[in-house]
Design a protein around this motif. Structure first.
Motif, short mmCIF file in Angstrom:
data_model
loop_
_atom_site.label_atom_id
_atom_site.label_comp_id
_atom_site.label_asym_id
_atom_site.label_seq_id
_atom_site.Cartn_x
_atom_site.Cartn_y
_atom_site.Cartn_z
N ALA A 55 -50.76 -3.28 -56.31
CA ALA A 55 -51.71 -2.21 -56.60
C ALA A 55 -53.15 -2.69 -56.65
O ALA A 55 -54.07 -1.88 -56.51
CB ALA A 55 -51.33 -1.54 -57.92
N GLU A 89 -44.24 1.99 -58.32
CA GLU A 89 -44.31 3.44 -58.25
C GLU A 89 -45.76 3.91 -58.13
O GLU A 89 -46.68 3.23 -58.57
CB GLU A 89 -43.68 4.05 -59.52
CG GLU A 89 -42.27 3.60 -59.81
CD GLU A 89 -41.29 4.00 -58.72
OE1 GLU A 89 -41.53 5.05 -58.09
OE2 GLU A 89 -40.29 3.29 -58.50
N GLU A 90 -45.93 5.08 -57.56
CA GLU A 90 -47.26 5.66 -57.47
C GLU A 90 -47.76 6.03 -58.86
O GLU A 90 -47.01 6.60 -59.67
CB GLU A 90 -47.26 6.91 -56.59
CG GLU A 90 -48.62 7.56 -56.45
CD GLU A 90 -48.59 8.80 -55.60
OE1 GLU A 90 -49.62 9.12 -54.97
OE2 GLU A 90 -47.53 9.47 -55.57
N ARG A 91 -49.01 5.71 -59.14
CA ARG A 91 -49.63 6.06 -60.42
C ARG A 91 -50.94 6.78 -60.12
O ARG A 91 -51.79 6.26 -59.42
CB ARG A 91 -49.88 4.82 -61.27
CG ARG A 91 -48.61 4.11 -61.71
CD ARG A 91 -48.92 2.89 -62.58
NE ARG A 91 -47.71 2.19 -62.97
CZ ARG A 91 -46.95 2.50 -64.01
NH1 ARG A 91 -47.30 3.51 -64.79
NH2 ARG A 91 -45.86 1.81 -64.30
N LEU A 92 -51.04 7.99 -60.67
CA LEU A 92 -52.25 8.80 -60.48
C LEU A 92 -52.99 8.96 -61.80
O LEU A 92 -52.34 9.09 -62.84
CB LEU A 92 -51.87 10.16 -59.90
CG LEU A 92 -51.20 10.13 -58.51
CD1 LEU A 92 -50.79 11.54 -58.10
CD2 LEU A 92 -52.15 9.54 -57.47
N LEU A 107 -55.37 7.16 -58.79
CA LEU A 107 -55.32 5.83 -58.20
C LEU A 107 -56.30 4.89 -58.89
O LEU A 107 -57.38 5.31 -59.31
CB LEU A 107 -55.68 5.92 -56.71
CG LEU A 107 -54.74 6.72 -55.80
CD1 LEU A 107 -55.33 6.80 -54.40
CD2 LEU A 107 -53.36 6.09 -55.77
N LEU A 137 -56.91 0.91 -54.96
CA LEU A 137 -56.19 1.81 -54.06
C LEU A 137 -57.04 3.01 -53.67
O LEU A 137 -56.93 3.52 -52.55
CB LEU A 137 -54.88 2.25 -54.69
CG LEU A 137 -53.83 1.15 -54.92
CD1 LEU A 137 -52.55 1.73 -55.50
CD2 LEU A 137 -53.54 0.40 -53.63
N LEU A 145 -51.18 5.60 -48.05
CA LEU A 145 -50.48 4.79 -49.04
C LEU A 145 -49.05 5.31 -49.23
O LEU A 145 -48.83 6.52 -49.36
CB LEU A 145 -51.21 4.83 -50.39
CG LEU A 145 -52.66 4.33 -50.39
CD1 LEU A 145 -53.27 4.50 -51.78
CD2 LEU A 145 -52.73 2.87 -49.95
N THR A 146 -48.11 4.39 -49.23
CA THR A 146 -46.72 4.71 -49.54
C THR A 146 -46.20 3.63 -50.48
O THR A 146 -46.84 2.59 -50.65
CB THR A 146 -45.87 4.80 -48.26
OG1 THR A 146 -44.56 5.27 -48.59
CG2 THR A 146 -45.77 3.46 -47.56
N TYR A 147 -45.06 3.86 -51.10
CA TYR A 147 -44.63 2.99 -52.19
C TYR A 147 -43.18 2.58 -52.05
O TYR A 147 -42.35 3.35 -51.54
CB TYR A 147 -44.84 3.70 -53.54
CG TYR A 147 -46.28 4.05 -53.81
CD1 TYR A 147 -47.08 3.21 -54.58
CD2 TYR A 147 -46.86 5.20 -53.26
CE1 TYR A 147 -48.42 3.52 -54.80
CE2 TYR A 147 -48.19 5.51 -53.48
CZ TYR A 147 -48.97 4.66 -54.25
OH TYR A 147 -50.29 4.95 -54.46
#
Length: 281
Positions: A41, A67-70, A72, A76, A86-88
């Motif tokens: 990240a 995992e995606e965290r918003l 960003l 990122l 972006l993919t995870y």
């Protein structure tokens, strides 16, 4: 180049060469319509690839560990601002990212892509890093650099003139595999392995991005990036203190990474702080 002045290094001369090794690694990896690469990240490699894609007009896909965290984080967000998709992958799948099965799934999803390894270390990256020694104007005996994936060390050692040597300081715990990895990268790039380099495994300070009070004090004293550069410099100073170098040895320590995120290209994301050492790598 500036000189590192430390009471422990009076018997040798330590010169600091600031160098954006991420740009070197990308130099001969450009020219593809769509590039897919990997990183954490806070990866400077992810940001560098995103910026290169924006600058040179190719599509970029960043496969991010975890995992995606918003919202960003700034690193990122910067990559996304440059146009990177972006993919995870969860951490279990990410550990298998280099296997044919995972790569096949990624290609099935994203189509025809050029896969650039995590950290950008491949044969083309080695050739880019091999140009570094030729740009050192001062006389020297040894070149040191931090080692994460091995590409920078592999290239530097390949580009050294006869009689010079390279030492890499691993920033990972349990990084004995890097010896084989550096050799593999040299074989892929040049069809041979040089014997003028070594990897020091003793200054990881607990593992990647880990630290100790001693390392924290060193970082505060010299105001250097903490994940990579500080470990190399701490190890170098300690080895000088232990008498590992003959008196009069001239050492060039490569300070890798960018001095800050290049905000002029894609715009600074919300919360960007160029003083945060995480953005320097």
């Amino acid at each position: 180049m500036e000189e590192l002045l430390d009471p422990a290094t009076t018997s040798v001369r330590v010169l600091l060469k600031h160098d954006d090794n991420k740009t070197r690694k990308l130099r001969y990896n450009l020219g593809h319509a769509r590039v897919l690469t990997f990183g954490g990240a806070y990866s400077n490699h992810i940001r560098a690839v995103a910026a290169a894609g924006r600058r040179h007009g190719f599509e970029t896909i960043g496969v991010i560990r975890g995992e995606e965290r918003l919202p960003l984080n700034p690193s990122l967000a910067y990559a996304a601002a440059c146009g990177m998709t972006l993919t995870y992958l969860d951490r279990a799948a990410y550990r298998l990212k280099d296997t044919p099965e995972v790569l096949a799934r990624l290609r099935e999803r994203w189509g025809e892509v050029f896969v650039l390894p995590e950290g950008g270390s491949n044969a083309a990256a080695v050739r880019g890093c091999a140009e570094l020694p030729g740009e050192i104007a001062d006389d020297y005996d040894v070149v040191c650099c931090p080692v994460g994936t091995g590409g920078t060390l592999a290239g530097i050692a390949a580009g050294l003139p006869p009689g010079k040597r390279a030492i890499g300081f691993a920033v990972l715990k349990g990084a004995g595999f890097l010896v084989d990895e550096v050799a593999r990268l040299q074989r892929e790039a040049y069809g041979r392995v040089w014997d003028n380099w070594s990897v020091d495994l003793d200054y990881h300070f607990g593992g990647y991005a880990r630290s100790t009070p001693a390392l924290d004090g060193f970082i505060a004293k010299y105001q250097v990036e903490g994940v990579y550069v500080a470990k190399m410099l701490y190890g170098l100073v300690d080895r000088v203190r232990q008498g590992a170098f003959a008196d009069g040895t001239r050492v060039v320590a490569v300070v890798t990474g960018q001095p800050s995120v290049p905000v002029s290209l894609c715009g600074a994301p919300t919360g960007f702080d160029s003083g945060d050492p995480r953005w320097r790598r």
